[in-house]
Design an enzyme around this catalytic site. Structure first.
Site, mmCIF file in Angstrom:
data_model
loop_
_atom_site.group_PDB
_atom_site.id
_atom_site.type_symbol
_atom_site.label_atom_id
_atom_site.label_comp_id
_atom_site.label_asym_id
_atom_site.label_seq_id
_atom_site.Cartn_x
_atom_site.Cartn_y
_atom_site.Cartn_z
ATOM 1 N N GLY A 169 44.976 23.741 70.215
ATOM 2 C CA GLY A 169 45.238 23.561 68.799
ATOM 3 C C GLY A 169 45.859 22.210 68.496
ATOM 4 O O GLY A 169 46.421 21.559 69.389
ATOM 5 N N GLN A 198 50.668 16.023 63.956
ATOM 6 C CA GLN A 198 50.474 15.439 65.285
ATOM 7 C C GLN A 198 49.561 14.220 65.274
ATOM 8 O O GLN A 198 49.502 13.487 66.259
ATOM 9 C CB GLN A 198 49.931 16.488 66.268
ATOM 10 C CG GLN A 198 50.988 17.517 66.658
ATOM 11 C CD GLN A 198 50.409 18.565 67.578
ATOM 12 O OE1 GLN A 198 49.734 19.477 67.136
ATOM 13 N NE2 GLN A 198 50.652 18.430 68.864
ATOM 14 N N CYS A 256 52.233 21.652 74.690
ATOM 15 C CA CYS A 256 51.980 21.038 73.393
ATOM 16 C C CYS A 256 51.454 19.636 73.628
ATOM 17 O O CYS A 256 51.979 18.921 74.493
ATOM 18 C CB CYS A 256 53.278 20.988 72.584
ATOM 19 S SG CYS A 256 53.096 20.188 70.978
ATOM 20 N N LEU A 257 50.453 19.243 72.894
ATOM 21 C CA LEU A 257 49.864 17.910 73.078
ATOM 22 C C LEU A 257 50.862 16.791 72.765
ATOM 23 O O LEU A 257 50.694 15.670 73.210
ATOM 24 C CB LEU A 257 48.607 17.754 72.214
ATOM 25 C CG LEU A 257 47.415 18.639 72.609
ATOM 26 C CD1 LEU A 257 46.330 18.583 71.550
ATOM 27 C CD2 LEU A 257 46.865 18.244 73.971
ATOM 28 N N HIS A 309 52.445 28.665 67.119
ATOM 29 C CA HIS A 309 52.795 27.324 67.613
ATOM 30 C C HIS A 309 52.406 26.255 66.578
ATOM 31 O O HIS A 309 53.222 25.398 66.219
ATOM 32 C CB HIS A 309 52.076 27.076 68.948
ATOM 33 C CG HIS A 309 52.291 25.706 69.518
ATOM 34 N ND1 HIS A 309 53.011 25.481 70.665
ATOM 35 C CD2 HIS A 309 51.891 24.473 69.091
ATOM 36 C CE1 HIS A 309 53.049 24.175 70.913
ATOM 37 N NE2 HIS A 309 52.363 23.547 69.970
ATOM 38 N N GLU A 310 51.171 26.322 66.103
ATOM 39 C CA GLU A 310 50.698 25.300 65.149
ATOM 40 C C GLU A 310 51.417 25.425 63.815
ATOM 41 O O GLU A 310 51.720 24.424 63.169
ATOM 42 C CB GLU A 310 49.182 25.384 64.962
ATOM 43 C CG GLU A 310 48.348 25.152 66.216
ATOM 44 C CD GLU A 310 48.737 23.905 67.008
ATOM 45 O OE1 GLU A 310 49.217 22.924 66.411
ATOM 46 O OE2 GLU A 310 48.577 23.938 68.250
ATOM 47 N N HIS A 351 54.596 23.604 63.810
ATOM 48 C CA HIS A 351 54.459 22.157 63.607
ATOM 49 C C HIS A 351 54.536 21.796 62.118
ATOM 50 O O HIS A 351 55.062 20.746 61.755
ATOM 51 C CB HIS A 351 53.106 21.664 64.146
ATOM 52 C CG HIS A 351 53.118 21.332 65.602
ATOM 53 N ND1 HIS A 351 53.909 20.334 66.133
ATOM 54 C CD2 HIS A 351 52.415 21.841 66.645
ATOM 55 C CE1 HIS A 351 53.688 20.258 67.446
ATOM 56 N NE2 HIS A 351 52.794 21.158 67.784
#
Ligand code: NI
Length: 175
Positions: A49, A54, A96-97, A138-139, A142
């Site tokens: 995701g 991000q 996480c990216l 998670h997203e 953000h």
């Protein structure tokens, strides 16, 4: 959860990751362009995701790679998402990216109901469990400026402090 940061992805320490995102008012060309870019970056990163902050835009949008969640090819776009129900709890590891090379154990709801709008402007609602529910939580975090480090225990945070400091300083390619 690659070890090296992917071009275009904002890394921990970037203030854009801590800001609350604002709602998308109109699905105009700019929003479509942003979503296209998000999908390209997500695919390049081979991530599950990606949220708009991000890649530097504080707008309430995230995308999920369905291939990794349901086995079905395609990227699902969530615009102005809201989680309306949470049930159950379970602990699992999460990456996480924006945090290359860091894994955190996080307790999340087992199932969530989420409402959002797609790129055609249609509202939808879905109930998902396990990894899919985890990815949504998670997203969605953000979009509120919440990051995986916020869930770390004080001990784990201390153990990771050097790594986190290096990430925040932009020195994250030494693993
Ligand atoms: Ni993330």
């Amino acid at each position: 959860m690659s070890d090296k940061p992917v071009e275009g992805i904002r890394i921990y320490g970037d203030p854009v990751l801590r800001k609350k995102s604002r709602k998308v008012d109109t699905l105009d060309a700019k929003v479509r362009e942003l979503v296209d870019k998000m999908i390209i970056v997500l695919k390049k990163a081979k991530g599950i995701g990606l949220s708009a902050p991000q890649i530097g835009e504080n707008l309430k949008i995230f995308v999920l790679e369905e291939k990794f969640l349901t086995g079905i090819e395609g990227v699902k776009v969530f615009i102005n998402p809201s989680i309306t129900e949470k049930t159950g709890k379970y602990l699992d590891e999460e990456g996480c990216l924006s945090f290359p090379d860091i894994i955190a154990s996080i307790e999340r709801a087992q199932s969530v109901k989420v409402k959002a709008t797609d790129l055609d402007g249609n509202n939808f609602e879905m109930v998902v469990s396990d990894l899919y529910a985890r990815a949504i939580q998670h997203e969605n975090d953000h979009l509120e400026g919440v990051l995986i480090v916020d869930y770390l225990s004080p001990l784990r945070k201390t153990l990771l402090s050097r790594k986190l400091r290096k990430l925040a300083q932009g020195v994250c390619n030494e693993s």
